[in-house]
Design a protein around this motif. Structure first.
Motif, PDB file in Angstrom:
ATOM      1  N   HIS A 215      -6.589   5.899  -4.458  1.00  0.00           N
ATOM      2  CA  HIS A 215      -6.526   4.666  -3.927  1.00  0.00           C
ATOM      3  C   HIS A 215      -7.214   3.793  -5.309  1.00  0.00           C
ATOM      4  O   HIS A 215      -7.341   2.798  -5.069  1.00  0.00           O
ATOM      5  N   ARG A 216      -7.367   4.672  -6.297  1.00  0.00           N
ATOM      6  CA  ARG A 216      -7.806   4.014  -7.607  1.00  0.00           C
ATOM      7  C   ARG A 216      -6.851   3.026  -8.039  1.00  0.00           C
ATOM      8  O   ARG A 216      -5.629   3.294  -8.162  1.00  0.00           O
ATOM      9  N   ASP A 217      -7.303   2.055  -8.883  1.00  0.00           N
ATOM     10  CA  ASP A 217      -6.499   1.147  -9.478  1.00  0.00           C
ATOM     11  C   ASP A 217      -6.192   1.689 -10.935  1.00  0.00           C
ATOM     12  O   ASP A 217      -6.920   2.557 -11.516  1.00  0.00           O
ATOM     13  N   GLY A 218      -5.241   0.968 -11.532  1.00  0.00           N
ATOM     14  CA  GLY A 218      -4.852   1.459 -12.825  1.00  0.00           C
ATOM     15  C   GLY A 218      -4.459   2.724 -13.126  1.00  0.00           C
ATOM     16  O   GLY A 218      -3.680   3.383 -12.322  1.00  0.00           O
ATOM     17  N   GLY A 221      -5.411   6.203 -10.896  1.00  0.00           N
ATOM     18  CA  GLY A 221      -4.847   6.127  -9.720  1.00  0.00           C
ATOM     19  C   GLY A 221      -3.319   6.605  -9.696  1.00  0.00           C
ATOM     20  O   GLY A 221      -3.009   7.349  -8.685  1.00  0.00           O
ATOM     21  N   GLN A 222      -2.508   5.809 -10.474  1.00  0.00           N
ATOM     22  CA  GLN A 222      -1.322   6.173 -10.521  1.00  0.00           C
ATOM     23  C   GLN A 222      -0.855   7.746 -10.943  1.00  0.00           C
ATOM     24  O   GLN A 222       0.031   8.295 -10.471  1.00  0.00           O
ATOM     25  N   THR A 263       1.742   3.201  -0.308  1.00  0.00           N
ATOM     26  CA  THR A 263       0.845   3.133  -1.677  1.00  0.00           C
ATOM     27  C   THR A 263       1.681   3.552  -2.721  1.00  0.00           C
ATOM     28  O   THR A 263       1.635   2.671  -3.949  1.00  0.00           O
ATOM     29  N   HIS A 267       3.472   0.840  -5.798  1.00  0.00           N
ATOM     30  CA  HIS A 267       3.087   0.985  -7.253  1.00  0.00           C
ATOM     31  C   HIS A 267       4.361   1.633  -8.086  1.00  0.00           C
ATOM     32  O   HIS A 267       4.699   0.989  -9.082  1.00  0.00           O
ATOM     33  N   SER A 270       6.431  -1.513  -8.182  1.00  0.00           N
ATOM     34  CA  SER A 270       5.961  -2.558  -9.268  1.00  0.00           C
ATOM     35  C   SER A 270       6.072  -2.207 -10.580  1.00  0.00           C
ATOM     36  O   SER A 270       6.224  -3.086 -11.426  1.00  0.00           O
TER      37      SER A 270
END
Length: 273
Positions: A215-218, A221-222, A263, A267, A270
């Motif tokens: 659930h990390r951003d950036g 996380g990806q 999630t 991503h 997006s």
């Protein structure tokens, strides 16, 4: 492997890998010597490293800074020679990889580092060496226990990273391992049943290390989500992995699973848009 799956895998090289790999190559001249000469150089470097390792075992005082630097430099050169080596024409592994396996080189190096000041900085150095081996190697490194067991032991020491640099290098390496397993499913069982790791309450260390980052951003996380999606895909054809995920991980209440998939898809879409 179906073409569509290979196309998907080819898109999962984590951000920054290609740049880092090129940078690593630029630090060394291409290996043009014959295999016998490369093996001789590798053995000479290992003799120097082993002398320092054994010398430090007989002393009570901390290892000298010059010796630490020498071990790091010799190890870097040895791992580059290993990564550049190719399978022999007969189809057997190259002489350097054979030497590494027979002498348990990576295990001895890790044990020595763990007896020193095994800081997160040192862990990052070792993670980067394995990353180079996985990305640049011309041989199937991950089919050998002498490579996998010390790698898993190293990963088991990284379960609670406190610095962002260790986190990013850890997740990057885990991502590369999952890509490698997806491309070569035969190595999956070796990772799952690695006997020399303290994997706590779980059996699949790679899985349990990735979950905290989903659930990390950036980028981090990806990379974690991409890697776990690969594990999920592999579980469809591997009963052992599927059973672990459903029965022994904290990942699989149904709501958590669909939240993760949602999630990951958000991503993915997006990044396409």
């Amino acid at each position: 492997m179906p073409v569509s799956r290979m196309s998907w895998l080819s898109k999962l090289n984590p951000r920054g890998v290609a740049t880092r790999a090129r940078r690593s190559v630029s630090q060394h001249s291409p290996v043009t010597a014959d295999p016998e000469t490369c093996l001789m150089v590798f053995k000479n470097h290992w003799t120097q490293v082993l002398w320092i390792l054994e010398k430090s075992e007989t002393r009570q005082s901390p290892v000298a800074a010059d010796d630490l630097t020498a071990v790091r430099n010799y190890t870097d050169q040895m791992m580059y020679l290993l990564a550049e080596e190719r399978t022999q024409e007969s189809g057997t592994i190259g002489p350097i990889l054979e030497f590494v396996v027979l002498e348990n080189v990576l295990h001895k190096l890790l044990v020595w580092h763990q007896k020193q000041d095994f800081s997160e900085e040192k862990k990052v150095e070792l993670l980067k060496l394995y990353e180079m081996l996985i990305i640049q190697s011309h041989q199937p490194m991950l089919k050998h226990k002498a490579i996998v067991v010390p790698l898993m032991r190293l990963l088991s020491t990284c379960s609670e990273p406190t610095s962002s640099i260790l986190e990013s290098n850890l997740v990057l390496l885990l991502n590369q391992l999952c890509v490698s397993m997806a491309r070569e499913p035969s190595i999956l069982e070796l990772f799952f049943h690695s006997p020399a790791t303290d994997q706590g309450p779980t059996n699949l260390l790679i899985f349990s290390l990735l979950v905290p980052f989903i659930h990390r951003d950036g980028v981090i996380g990806q990379q974690a989500r991409d890697a776990l999606l690969l594990i999920m895909a592999m579980s469809a054809s591997n009963h052992t992995i599927a059973t672990y995920i459903t029965d022994h991980s904290y990942f699989c209440p149904v709501s958590t699973f669909f939240q993760f998939v949602d999630t990951g898809l958000q991503h993915s879409y997006s990044s396409i848009a």
